[in-house]
Every structure is written in structure tokens, then in C-alpha cells.
Design a protein around this motif. Structure first.
Motif, short mmCIF file in Angstrom:
data_model
loop_
_atom_site.label_atom_id
_atom_site.label_comp_id
_atom_site.label_asym_id
_atom_site.label_seq_id
_atom_site.Cartn_x
_atom_site.Cartn_y
_atom_site.Cartn_z
N ASP A 13 8.20 -30.50 -4.93
CA ASP A 13 9.65 -30.62 -5.09
C ASP A 13 9.57 -31.78 -5.88
O ASP A 13 9.81 -32.51 -6.26
N THR A 15 12.18 -32.19 -8.57
CA THR A 15 12.81 -32.33 -9.47
C THR A 15 13.61 -33.09 -9.18
O THR A 15 13.38 -34.53 -9.48
N GLU A 20 20.97 -30.77 -2.43
CA GLU A 20 21.53 -29.08 -3.24
C GLU A 20 22.55 -28.39 -2.67
O GLU A 20 23.21 -28.82 -1.43
N ILE A 215 8.89 -18.50 -15.08
CA ILE A 215 10.01 -17.41 -13.93
C ILE A 215 9.03 -16.40 -13.73
O ILE A 215 9.34 -15.83 -12.35
N ASP A 226 14.41 -17.75 -4.06
CA ASP A 226 14.59 -19.15 -4.14
C ASP A 226 12.67 -20.04 -4.26
O ASP A 226 12.88 -21.35 -5.07
N MET A 229 11.93 -20.20 -8.27
CA MET A 229 12.43 -20.47 -8.93
C MET A 229 11.82 -22.39 -8.86
O MET A 229 11.61 -22.92 -9.91
N LYS A 230 11.53 -22.49 -7.35
CA LYS A 230 11.42 -23.71 -7.58
C LYS A 230 10.20 -23.84 -8.01
O LYS A 230 9.68 -24.97 -8.64
N VAL A 233 10.57 -24.23 -11.83
CA VAL A 233 10.55 -26.04 -12.30
C VAL A 233 9.41 -26.88 -12.46
O VAL A 233 9.47 -27.66 -13.07
N SER A 251 17.80 -29.53 -8.98
CA SER A 251 18.19 -28.55 -8.12
C SER A 251 19.22 -27.83 -8.48
O SER A 251 19.75 -26.25 -8.34
N ARG A 254 17.48 -24.48 -10.66
CA ARG A 254 16.97 -23.73 -9.39
C ARG A 254 18.47 -22.83 -9.37
O ARG A 254 17.94 -21.21 -9.20
N ASN A 255 18.83 -23.59 -8.22
CA ASN A 255 20.68 -23.05 -8.11
C ASN A 255 21.53 -22.27 -9.39
O ASN A 255 20.91 -20.35 -8.35
N THR A 258 18.69 -17.90 -9.26
CA THR A 258 18.39 -17.88 -8.90
C THR A 258 19.66 -17.00 -8.18
O THR A 258 19.68 -16.06 -8.02
#
Length: 322
Positions: A13, A15, A20, A215, A226, A229-230, A233, A251, A254-255, A258
Motif C-alpha cells: 500500500d 498511498t 484509515e 478499478i 476493499d 480498491m486498494k 489505487v 485512503s 479507497r473508502n 468502496t
């Protein structure tokens, strides 16, 4: 990049390093599109892309995005003035909403209220106002079609929504005169696979379109939303797609994604189940009861119409008689 963009197995990760926040306690559910383009720099880039211009002066842009439109807690996605012209954009839509001309009519009335002095409308001298442009950027799974043919752009007209009462009041329809009120909405396919010229200009809109493609590819390869999406990104950052934006907002993005895709899936399943229930029970009465049940749960006519994929006018009529 075309087709499946999963060229690497991303396991780290890269990002943002902050904590988060899975619970997004906001009045409005922001989207990545809105977050990305609701600023002068990117709004100017969108304008240049849509209208084939090459302006560089960001001071020409004034962001006028609305909140609390249509009497429910939501924003229109992006609205700005540019050198005397309104440009109203909506987030990418997975399905075409044929009520967009009516929604834009409400939006533009609210925007004019926002930017002009109400006292001036009572003066005799003509008030000059910005000319509007209405654009929907489509990023769904199906091709755009018009008259059975695949297209990259199409037009929606407010006049298509007007009731045809020519038999009742023929004087209003004689000589084939058109409606005295019209509003045209341009719907543009910005899917990366569409090869539309708008997504080949090496700008933020192209990168955004490419990111959505990534995506979709990640969703097909990852069962966990989740994680998908991670992975999307991280892959975008590795391929220099929206790099600065995603590094700064990884972060949160991503949220958002999702939540957005969770909601999309839930709404699709709920709509399918609701329509299946309607088909089982059959008849107009069952349809009416289904609409009433949804109204009691969701309250908003627009939300119910969207869930059941039926005209909002039908829902409103039933709500008025409840």
C-alpha cells in the motif's frame, strides 16, 4: 492501456500513511469525480477538453457547485462559470437517466438564483446571464446506443418529457410548433474502452477514465471489494495515473470507492428483487403497493424511481395520494 490493465500483482500500500477512516460521517457522499474536478485547475482542464480550447488562466473559473438540490441532501457534481458560460457536469453514470434534462432545469434555476441579484430582475433593462451548457459524462458498462446504433455521444431533450396532449388541446400543437421551453443535455461516453476523443487527450479526464478501467479490472480479479480498491489505487500510482491526487488522498479515495461500489451493488440487487416481487404478484395493484412500500422506506420519490427504474412522475402521483 487497453482491456485488462492488471499487469502487476500489487501487494503493498503506497498511498497515504495516515489512519484509515472507514466510517465516512459526512452529510454528503462525495465521489472521486467530484473530489477530483471541483477546483479551478481541473475545471479549466475539463472545459478545454470538452470545448476544444486552450485557456490557461484559472482565474476565469468560478466554482458554483450546488448543495441541497432537489430537496434532498446531495450535491450536483460539478458546476462552474467560465468566461461567462455555465458548464454543469455530473459524475460518471452507470446507467442513463432520461430525467437529466428536468434535473438540470432545476439545477440551472438554482444556479441563476445564486449568482444574480434578485432585485435586478424587476428592473426594465435586460440582465445578461451566462449561457448554460449541460453535460453528462457516462462511464457505465453498456455501450451508448441511439436508434439501435452504438454512439459515443447522444442528446437528451426536456421536450421529450412533455405530455402529448395534442388530441385534447390541438391549438397548442398546430403547425408542428415545438415546445416553448427546451433544454438539451449532451451525454458523452468517457469509458476508456470507448476510444472517444475526449479520453485520448493526455489530460486528467483521460487519467480518470483509465483509473475507472483499472478499478473494473481489479473488481473482476479480487473477491474482496476493499482489497480490489486498494489494488486499483496502488496500480494507478505505479502507472503514473492520477499519481499526485492518489498519493495525497489514497485512503479517502479507497473508502469513497468502496462505499460507492457497495451502494451500486446494493441498489442493483434491491431493484432486481423488487421488480421480481412485482412480477410474481402481477397487476397494477401489486405495482402500486411495491411503490408505496419503497416510499415508506426511502421517502424520496427520486430514490424510489431510481431503484425501481420507473418514471419519477408515477412515484410522485402515488405519494400525493397516500
Amino acid at each position: 492501456m487497453e482491456g485488462n490493465l492488471l499487469g502487476k500483482d500489487m501487494t503493498t500500500d503506497n498511498t497515504t500513511g495516515g489512519t484509515e477512516n472507514k466510517a465516512t460521517n459526512r452529510k454528503y457522499k462525495d465521489t472521486v469525480f467530484r473530489m477530483l474536478f471541483n477546483n479551478k485547475k481541473e475545471a479549466l482542464g475539463l472545459y478545454n477538453n470538452l470545448f476544444d480550447t486552450d485557456y490557461t488562466d484559472e482565474s476565469l473559473i468560478d466554482i458554483v457547485t450546488l448543495e441541497d438540490v432537489l430537496f434532498i441532501p446531495r450535491k450536483n457534481d460539478v458546476a462552474f462559470t467560465m468566461n461567462g458560460r455555465f458548464v454543469v457536469l455530473v459524475e460518471h453514470q452507470s446507467t442513463i437517466n432520461e430525467n437529466m434534462p428536468l434535473r438540470f432545469l432545476i439545477y440551472i434555476a438554482r444556479l441563476y438564483e445564486k449568482i444574480i441579484d434578485a432585485d435586478n430582475i424587476y428592473r426594465r433593462k435586460l440582465i445578461k446571464i451566462p449561457a448554460p451548457e449541460f453535460v453528462v459524462l457516462y462511464n457505465g458498462r453498456d455501450d451508448l446506443k441511439q436508434d439501435g446504433k452504438v454512439v459515443t455521444e447522444l442528446e437528451l431533450n426536456l421536450s421529450d418529457a412533455f405530455k402529448d396532449d395534442g388530441d385534447v388541446q390541438p391549438e397548442l400543437f398546430k403547425d408542428n410548433k415545438g415546445a416553448q421551453l427546451e433544454l438539451k443535455v449532451k451525454v458523452i461516453d468517457i469509458r476508456y474502452s470507448s476510444h472517444n476523443k475526449l479520453v485520448t487527450k493526455k489530460d486528467t479526464l483521460e487519467q480518470y477514465s483509465c483509473f475507472i478501467q483499472i478499478i473494473e479490472d481489479c473488481r473482476k480479479s479480487e473477491e474482496n471489494l476493499d482489497e480490489a480498491m486498494k489494488k486499483a489505487v496502488n496500480m494507478a500510482i505505479e502507472n503514473n495515473i492520477l499519481t499526485e491526487f492518489l498519493k495525497e488522498n489514497g485512503s479517502e479515495v479507497r473508502n469513497m470507492l468502496t462505499l460507492e461500489y457497495d451502494e451500486e451493488t446494493a441498489r442493483r440487487v434491491e431493484r432486481e428483487e423488487a421488480m421480481e416481487e412485482g412480477r410474481r404478484e402481477g397487476g397494477e395493484q401489486a405495482r402500486r403497493q411495491l411503490i408505496i412500500s419503497c416510499l415508506r422506506k426511502f421517502k424520496s420519490c427520486e430514490v424510489v424511481a431510481d431503484i425501481l427504474d420507473i418514471p419519477v412522475e408515477e412515484v410522485q402521483k402515488i405519494k400525493d395520494n397516500m
